[in-house]
Design an enzyme around this catalytic site. Sequence first.
Site, PDB file in Angstrom:
ATOM      1  N   LYS A 129       0.949  -1.352  -0.001  1.00 29.36           N
ATOM      2  CA  LYS A 129       0.126   0.039   0.008  1.00 29.36           C
ATOM      3  C   LYS A 129       0.922   1.241  -0.004  1.00 29.36           C
ATOM      4  O   LYS A 129       2.179   1.401   0.409  1.00 29.36           O
ATOM      5  CB  LYS A 129      -0.837   0.119   1.338  1.00 29.36           C
ATOM      6  CG  LYS A 129      -2.203   0.826   1.268  1.00 29.36           C
ATOM      7  CD  LYS A 129      -3.196   0.179   0.034  1.00 29.36           C
ATOM      8  CE  LYS A 129      -4.297   0.704   0.128  1.00 29.36           C
ATOM      9  NZ  LYS A 129      -5.575   0.041  -0.657  1.00 29.36           N
ATOM     10  N   ASP A 169      -6.813   4.657  -5.036  1.00 31.36           N
ATOM     11  CA  ASP A 169      -7.336   4.414  -3.674  1.00 31.36           C
ATOM     12  C   ASP A 169      -8.028   5.836  -3.396  1.00 31.36           C
ATOM     13  O   ASP A 169      -8.041   6.694  -4.519  1.00 31.36           O
ATOM     14  CB  ASP A 169      -6.456   3.936  -2.546  1.00 31.36           C
ATOM     15  CG  ASP A 169      -7.325   3.626  -1.184  1.00 31.36           C
ATOM     16  OD1 ASP A 169      -7.814   2.352  -1.275  1.00 31.36           O
ATOM     17  OD2 ASP A 169      -7.115   4.119  -0.099  1.00 31.36           O
TER      18      ASP A 169
END
Length: 449
Positions: A129, A169
């Site tokens: 991430k 995201d």
Amino acid sequence: MSFSNKYIASVYEAVEKRNAGEAEFLQAVREVLETIEPVIEKRPDLQAAGVVERIVEPERFIQFRVSWVDDSGRVQVNRGFRVQFNSAIGPYKGGLRLHPSVNASVIKFLGFEQIFKNSLTGLPMGGGKGGSDFDPKGKSDMEVMRFCQSFMTELSKHIGADTDVPAGDIGVGAREIGYMFGQYKRLANEFTGVLTGKGLTYGGSLARTEATGYGLCYFVREMLASKGDSFKGKTVVISGSGNVAIYATQKATELGGKVVALSDSSGYVYDPNGIQLDVVKQIKEVERLRISEYAKRVSGATFTPGCSGIWTIKCDIALPCATQNELDAASAEILVKNGCKLVAEGANMPSTPEAIECFQSNGVMFGPAKAANAGGVATSGLEMSQNSQRLAWTFEEVDAKLDGIMKGIYKAAYDASVEYGCPGNLVAGANIAGFLKVAEAMKAQGIAY
């Protein structure tokens, strides 16, 4: 809930000391460790191999400065992050988040969750991430471009199509992915599938935009089917109004439900006649305005400032699709009192542990994020496959594969919950099923790994 296994308790204690103050990361680790205790009791070989100690520590954590120049000529500085958490089953895979709340704890929590989510898809993807505390809201296209180019100048040193493949995201949509991909291509002098969520003209996949919201509804459909039920005639409340919420609204409506509420950080709109999705898309995707505009344009709709009040609306199904820890115990109690029968997470960790406990203790079906919202990363994996093969599949082909993956995730989570003595507990089932695949790969690859 406290730990019953001394080994697991000692691992968590060490994580807590090493990551003091990182509330989001510690919350995510605790939830996983609590649910895999029965696995460790049954599999002492995993303890001997130190799998749990290793899986809670990132393989690599990168933090870097991002300097860029705004439209007035002033130098701005943000922090960039990338956590490459676990590559046991494939290259690191996980989104990039641009939001003022981004910090080391948030990135590590998201990366840790991504390990198990990616494992559940059945695709060969590890967990990662990244992101920055840069806020794209209120910035011009040129400012966003300059930030993205600076961000990718550093990130490009650490990623690659067979190493680490970021995606979008919160705060990272088609515009941002395009700017980042262009900068990577310029620096690397190669056209490769290093990012997913790309535009259709340069290697993107059909259905990627819709994937997380569609996948969430496919997962909910499986949950309902296990009880002989369906979306038909159900009232649905969805928080958020980004990609996930928009396409969850579309699919829930197609499957027979009526979505009556959406939100953003300013508040929520309630439309008892059912949300008009074309109006929401115009406001959010085209004009980039606040959700309050919906109430100005649709007769009978109302806007209420503040986000948590959305959970006071009576519904059969609640789908939190905004951000972490948005749904707390007080809101959960109201949902239960109002007769909500099912909650499934479209965002990452949107329900607090106390809220989850409330749902489970009151017999509300609960779909955890790492299972329910895995459709996005699953379709990112399908985009990677198409890039590797130099092919482009039709929308119908991708959607059918997504549907099959979500069915498989539900079955894996449910079957694991049965095998380990907690039938129907999809939180435990998803954690166990995701953990076991990664654990076996880590054990096979040796302790040094």
